[in-house]
Structure formats: C-alpha cells, structure tokens
Motif scaffolding. Structure first.
Motif, mmCIF file in Angstrom:
data_model
loop_
_atom_site.group_PDB
_atom_site.id
_atom_site.type_symbol
_atom_site.label_atom_id
_atom_site.label_comp_id
_atom_site.label_asym_id
_atom_site.label_seq_id
_atom_site.Cartn_x
_atom_site.Cartn_y
_atom_site.Cartn_z
ATOM 1 N N GLU A 98 -0.429 -3.800 -10.906
ATOM 2 C CA GLU A 98 1.024 -3.969 -10.901
ATOM 3 C C GLU A 98 1.397 -5.433 -10.683
ATOM 4 O O GLU A 98 2.356 -5.943 -11.282
ATOM 5 C CB GLU A 98 1.653 -3.097 -9.803
ATOM 6 C CG GLU A 98 1.464 -1.608 -9.992
ATOM 7 C CD GLU A 98 2.233 -1.061 -11.187
ATOM 8 O OE1 GLU A 98 3.189 -1.731 -11.646
ATOM 9 O OE2 GLU A 98 1.892 0.040 -11.665
ATOM 10 N N THR A 120 0.817 -1.214 0.000
ATOM 11 C CA THR A 120 0.000 0.000 0.000
ATOM 12 C C THR A 120 0.854 1.270 0.000
ATOM 13 O O THR A 120 0.337 2.366 -0.221
ATOM 14 C CB THR A 120 -0.921 0.023 1.233
ATOM 15 O OG1 THR A 120 -0.126 -0.174 2.414
ATOM 16 C CG2 THR A 120 -1.964 -1.075 1.146
ATOM 17 N N ASN A 133 -4.285 -2.980 -1.731
ATOM 18 C CA ASN A 133 -5.210 -1.955 -2.220
ATOM 19 C C ASN A 133 -5.436 -2.175 -3.712
ATOM 20 O O ASN A 133 -4.733 -2.955 -4.357
ATOM 21 C CB ASN A 133 -4.696 -0.534 -1.926
ATOM 22 C CG ASN A 133 -3.323 -0.285 -2.523
ATOM 23 O OD1 ASN A 133 -2.835 -1.039 -3.369
ATOM 24 N ND2 ASN A 133 -2.674 0.791 -2.085
ATOM 25 N N LYS A 134 -6.441 -1.528 -4.248
ATOM 26 C CA LYS A 134 -6.809 -1.735 -5.654
ATOM 27 C C LYS A 134 -5.696 -1.283 -6.604
ATOM 28 O O LYS A 134 -5.576 -1.805 -7.712
ATOM 29 C CB LYS A 134 -8.117 -0.994 -5.968
ATOM 30 C CG LYS A 134 -9.339 -1.618 -5.298
ATOM 31 C CD LYS A 134 -10.597 -0.883 -5.684
ATOM 32 C CE LYS A 134 -11.832 -1.489 -5.019
ATOM 33 N NZ LYS A 134 -12.117 -2.845 -5.467
ATOM 34 N N GLU A 135 -4.898 -0.316 -6.171
ATOM 35 C CA GLU A 135 -3.828 0.188 -7.023
ATOM 36 C C GLU A 135 -2.726 -0.856 -7.210
ATOM 37 O O GLU A 135 -2.004 -0.840 -8.222
ATOM 38 C CB GLU A 135 -3.221 1.464 -6.415
ATOM 39 C CG GLU A 135 -4.125 2.684 -6.446
ATOM 40 C CD GLU A 135 -5.268 2.621 -5.428
ATOM 41 O OE1 GLU A 135 -6.302 3.276 -5.658
ATOM 42 O OE2 GLU A 135 -5.123 1.896 -4.422
#
Length: 284
Positions: A233, A190, A227-229
């Motif tokens: 990746e 995160t 987290n979605k971010e």
C-alpha cells in the motif's frame, strides 16, 4: 621572363597552401563543434536487489520528537521522547566535532539502490510528529553546522498551537530540509483497512506536496510499527522508502524498513553517541 614565371608559380603555391590550411582549420572547427554538440551518453544505472541492499553498511539515523525542558518529576514517556534544548545543542555539536555529515533521504536512496558514494561519516537527523520547536530550535541549531534534517509531518497537526505551520513547513523545504509524511493522525498502519490507506497515506502526501511544491517520497511509520501487508500500500501510494525504528529490517523490502534510533531525553551526549554507534555497528 623566367623570373616572372617563377614568381607566378610561387604565388600559386602559396595560394593553394593557404586554401588547404583554411580547409583543415575549418574541418577542425567543425569537428570540435560536433564534439561539443554531441550529447554525452548517460550512465546506465542498475538497481540493486534486496540482498544487495542489505549488504550495504547502514547509515546512523537519529529520531527526535520533542525538544523542550521537562522536570525531574516528568513521566517516563516524556523523558524518553523529549530532549532538552541544551542537550540537543550539545548533540549537534558533538556530531560535527566527530566529523559527521548530515545526509537526506534522496542520498540514502541512491546509496542503497545504486551504490552511489556518501560523504565521510554520514548521519541522518530526523524529526517526528510535527512539533513547532523542531523548527524554532532544531533547524536553528542544525544550521550552525550546515546540517539538514528530515521532518516527518502528520498533517492533522499542521497550524495547531505548538505545531508546525504551513509557512514553517514551506520554509524548511525551501531551506534544503526534506519534508516527509507521517500519516494524517498517527494511527498505526498495522490496523489500517479499507479507506484508511487513502486517509493516512495518499491524502497527507498530496497535502504536503501542495504546501511545498515538491514530491513527497518518504514515509515514517507511527510508533515504528509495520507489517508486510502495509508495504504494498505504501509503494502504491508513491513512496520510495519508509522508516521504522531500530528493529530488524525486512529481507524482502529493506527500502521500506529503514532503521532509525530514538534519541532518549535521559541520555547524556556521550551516551547518545555511544548508543548510535552500538545501534549501527556496521556503519560506514
């Protein structure tokens, strides 16, 4: 003369008959040969969407960290993340006695994505943080019950005292266990930015692949935090699934939020079994 003609006709009939049988036999052999040579049509697999994956019954996934003795005065974190060797042995026996069969991430992926069958009462046994006793005690104890596990390795620790060596990791892989990634140095995803993705996801994957000579397809989030971010990746880095802890799965990317349960060192074996069943209520 008539007798001679009759014998000639009979001989001709037998010769023609034999030739026809030979041709039929040859045709059958050719047909059989062609059947054997013809490749079977491969079954076309259809990938499930996120909603379908979420309807699959969850498989219990246990998460262990340290396997060693600790005193009554040990801190709460130590007690939570450390299971005593005798209790670990009891827990493996309890799983076996209850009819559980260990599975690995490839099987879980095929089940979730393609609805392929799993063994009766599947369970996944996973280890985080690269501790040496996971090999010397964990793998040795599991071998008694033909269990295979998943070892999530943080590559900064490889070859350090009391951690897994390259040889340990290769031996585990060659023995049928799954080696997977747990970042370089356990920093939570995160907080990644810029080059962190390369350092924590890409380079560790390549290092482990070099050690075991096989693809590294699976990843566990440090502390179970995500987290979605992070998910795009992780996908881009070549991982097929990622594992969290026992929080809620993501409705868009359930394959990258596979739930696990930490086994606390404060639990008795019956308590561990109860916690597993309660955490994964809809287990198969």
């Amino acid at each position: 003369m008539k007798k001679s003609i009759s014998l000639g006709i009979l001989g001709l009939f037998l010769a023609v008959s034999c030739q026809q049988k030979k041709e039929v036999s040859t045709q059958k052999e050719v047909a059989v040969s062609e059947t054997k040579a013809s490749p079977k049509k491969e079954e076309k697999l259809v990938m499930a969407n996120a909603a379908e994956i979420l309807t699959r019954k969850e498989v219990p996934i246990l998460c262990y960290h340290n396997i060693k003795d600790f005193s009554a005065s040990a801190g709460e974190m130590t007690k939570t993340y450390t299971v005593k060797p005798n209790l670990f042995a009891e827990q493996m026996k309890a799983l076996s006695d209850a009819g559980y069969h260990s599975i690995l991430p490839d099987q879980l992926y095929d089940y979730l994505v393609y609805n392929k069958a799993l063994p009766e009462k599947p369970v996944m046994i996973t280890f985080d943080d690269t501790r040496g006793e996971q090999y010397s005690i964990g793998a040795a104890e599991m071998k008694k019950y033909n269990f295979k596990g998943v070892f999530f390795v943080m590559t900064v620790s490889i070859n350090r005292p009391n951690y897994l060596s390259k040889e340990d990791i290769k031996t585990l892989s060659d023995s049928g266990h799954t080696i997977a990634a747990h970042t370089w140095d356990h920093h939570m995803v995160t907080k990644y930015a810029g080059e962190d993705w390369e350092t924590q996801l890409v380079i560790p994957k390549a290092k482990l692949e070099e050690i075991i000579g096989k693809p590294i397809n699976y990843f566990a989030y440090p502390f179970g935090l995500w987290n979605k971010e992070a998910i795009p990746e992780i996908k881009k880095s070549g991982y097929k699934m990622a594992f969290i802890l026992s929080t809620k799965r993501d409705s868009i990317d359930p394959l990258y939020t596979i739930r696990r349960m930490i086994v606390s060192g404060t639990w008795s074996t019956p308590r561990m079994m109860e916690a597993m069943e309660a955490t994964f209520k809809n287990t198969k």
